[in-house]
Scaffold this motif. Sequence first.
Motif, PDB file in Angstrom:
ATOM      1  N   GLU A   1      -7.343  -9.467   1.707  1.00  0.00           N
ATOM      2  CA  GLU A   1      -6.508  -8.281   1.760  1.00  0.00           C
ATOM      3  C   GLU A   1      -7.216  -7.151   2.498  1.00  0.00           C
ATOM      4  OE1 GLU A   1      -3.834  -8.797  -2.203  1.00  0.00           O
ATOM      5  OE2 GLU A   1      -5.783  -7.834  -2.479  1.00  0.00           O
ATOM      6  N   THR A   2      -6.418  -6.393   3.224  1.00  0.00           N
ATOM      7  CA  THR A   2      -6.934  -5.242   3.949  1.00  0.00           C
ATOM      8  C   THR A   2      -5.963  -4.084   3.776  1.00  0.00           C
ATOM      9  OG1 THR A   2      -7.802  -4.473   6.065  1.00  0.00           O
ATOM     10  CG2 THR A   2      -5.861  -5.891   6.164  1.00  0.00           C
ATOM     11  N   GLN A   3      -6.451  -2.890   3.970  1.00  0.00           N
ATOM     12  CA  GLN A   3      -5.613  -1.695   3.860  1.00  0.00           C
ATOM     13  C   GLN A   3      -4.607  -1.657   5.016  1.00  0.00           C
ATOM     14  OE1 GLN A   3      -5.747   0.463   1.258  1.00  0.00           O
ATOM     15  NE2 GLN A   3      -7.310  -0.876   0.384  1.00  0.00           N
ATOM     16  N   TRP A   4      -3.472  -1.036   4.775  1.00  0.00           N
ATOM     17  CA  TRP A   4      -2.425  -0.936   5.784  1.00  0.00           C
ATOM     18  C   TRP A   4      -2.918  -0.252   7.064  1.00  0.00           C
ATOM     19  CZ3 TRP A   4       2.201  -3.242   5.892  1.00  0.00           C
ATOM     20  CH2 TRP A   4       2.680  -3.794   4.716  1.00  0.00           C
ATOM     21  N   GLU A   5      -3.816   0.706   6.926  1.00  0.00           N
ATOM     22  CA  GLU A   5      -4.263   1.447   8.112  1.00  0.00           C
ATOM     23  C   GLU A   5      -5.176   0.630   9.013  1.00  0.00           C
ATOM     24  OE1 GLU A   5      -7.163   2.675   4.771  1.00  0.00           O
ATOM     25  OE2 GLU A   5      -4.997   2.435   4.933  1.00  0.00           O
TER      26      GLU A   5
ATOM     27  N   PHE B   1      -0.672  -3.205  15.673  1.00  0.00           N
ATOM     28  CA  PHE B   1       0.084  -4.381  16.094  1.00  0.00           C
ATOM     29  C   PHE B   1       0.240  -4.501  17.608  1.00  0.00           C
ATOM     30  CE2 PHE B   1       1.587  -3.284  11.812  1.00  0.00           C
ATOM     31  CZ  PHE B   1       1.249  -4.453  11.142  1.00  0.00           C
ATOM     32  N   ALA B   2       0.302  -3.381  18.272  1.00  0.00           N
ATOM     33  CA  ALA B   2       0.481  -3.415  19.732  1.00  0.00           C
ATOM     34  C   ALA B   2       0.245  -2.025  20.300  1.00  0.00           C
ATOM     35  CB  ALA B   2       1.894  -3.888  20.099  1.00  0.00           C
ATOM     36  N   GLY B   3      -0.273  -1.993  21.501  1.00  0.00           N
ATOM     37  CA  GLY B   3      -0.409  -0.740  22.223  1.00  0.00           C
ATOM     38  C   GLY B   3      -1.360   0.271  21.623  1.00  0.00           C
ATOM     39  N   GLY B   4      -2.183  -0.168  20.679  1.00  0.00           N
ATOM     40  CA  GLY B   4      -3.115   0.752  20.053  1.00  0.00           C
ATOM     41  C   GLY B   4      -2.489   1.691  19.036  1.00  0.00           C
ATOM     42  N   ARG B   5      -1.215   1.437  18.685  1.00  0.00           N
ATOM     43  CA  ARG B   5      -0.520   2.302  17.725  1.00  0.00           C
ATOM     44  C   ARG B   5      -0.805   1.848  16.298  1.00  0.00           C
ATOM     45  NH1 ARG B   5       2.584   1.097  21.863  1.00  0.00           N
ATOM     46  NH2 ARG B   5       3.673  -0.600  20.795  1.00  0.00           N
ATOM     47  N   PHE B   6      -0.982   2.796  15.436  1.00  0.00           N
ATOM     48  CA  PHE B   6      -1.168   2.541  13.998  1.00  0.00           C
ATOM     49  C   PHE B   6       0.088   3.016  13.286  1.00  0.00           C
ATOM     50  CE2 PHE B   6      -5.397   2.468  15.665  1.00  0.00           C
ATOM     51  CZ  PHE B   6      -6.073   1.533  14.882  1.00  0.00           C
ATOM     52  N   ILE B   7       1.035   2.122  13.088  1.00  0.00           N
ATOM     53  CA  ILE B   7       2.345   2.523  12.571  1.00  0.00           C
ATOM     54  C   ILE B   7       2.331   2.790  11.069  1.00  0.00           C
ATOM     55  CG2 ILE B   7       3.598   1.379  14.433  1.00  0.00           C
ATOM     56  CD1 ILE B   7       4.247  -0.891  12.488  1.00  0.00           C
ATOM     57  N   HIS B   8       1.251   2.420  10.380  1.00  0.00           N
ATOM     58  CA  HIS B   8       1.190   2.614   8.934  1.00  0.00           C
ATOM     59  C   HIS B   8       0.228   3.729   8.536  1.00  0.00           C
ATOM     60  CE1 HIS B   8       3.788  -0.747   8.088  1.00  0.00           C
ATOM     61  NE2 HIS B   8       3.025  -1.543   8.819  1.00  0.00           N
ATOM     62  N   THR B   9      -0.073   4.631   9.455  1.00  0.00           N
ATOM     63  CA  THR B   9      -0.981   5.736   9.118  1.00  0.00           C
ATOM     64  C   THR B   9      -0.256   7.054   9.194  1.00  0.00           C
ATOM     65  OG1 THR B   9      -1.748   5.931  11.399  1.00  0.00           O
ATOM     66  CG2 THR B   9      -3.029   4.546   9.923  1.00  0.00           C
TER      67      THR B   9
END
Length: 126
Positions: A110-114, A118-126
Amino acid sequence: MPLITLTVRRPKTAQFKSDVLDCVHEALKHVGVPATDKFHRVLELDADDFRFDPTYPDAQRERSDDFVLIEVLWSVGRSVTVKKQMVGFLMTQLAAKGFDPEDVMVVFKETQWENWSFAGGRFIHT
């Protein structure tokens, strides 16, 4: 987003690997993972590079050369109940395809959402 790593001893047919991965994906969907959330990889190693004990800790019969190690890397937050449901469904699916559940080990990481981009260097869960 689960990232699935399947480790097996060489040689395995494309059908063998596909059947296992399909069963894993169905089990993930069974516990709520979206059907399009599919990121799977296979590591096929020589016996010298993939060693395992035949019975540790509670295998009911010796593991064969068809032993499969399934690693599920996913975000934290799923309960033990969900993990048990996923593994139970997976074992049923694999047995229906002729696999011996005693030849299957599942490990959850398991890892944290942050920690996902997923793509393009975007962190969609931060």
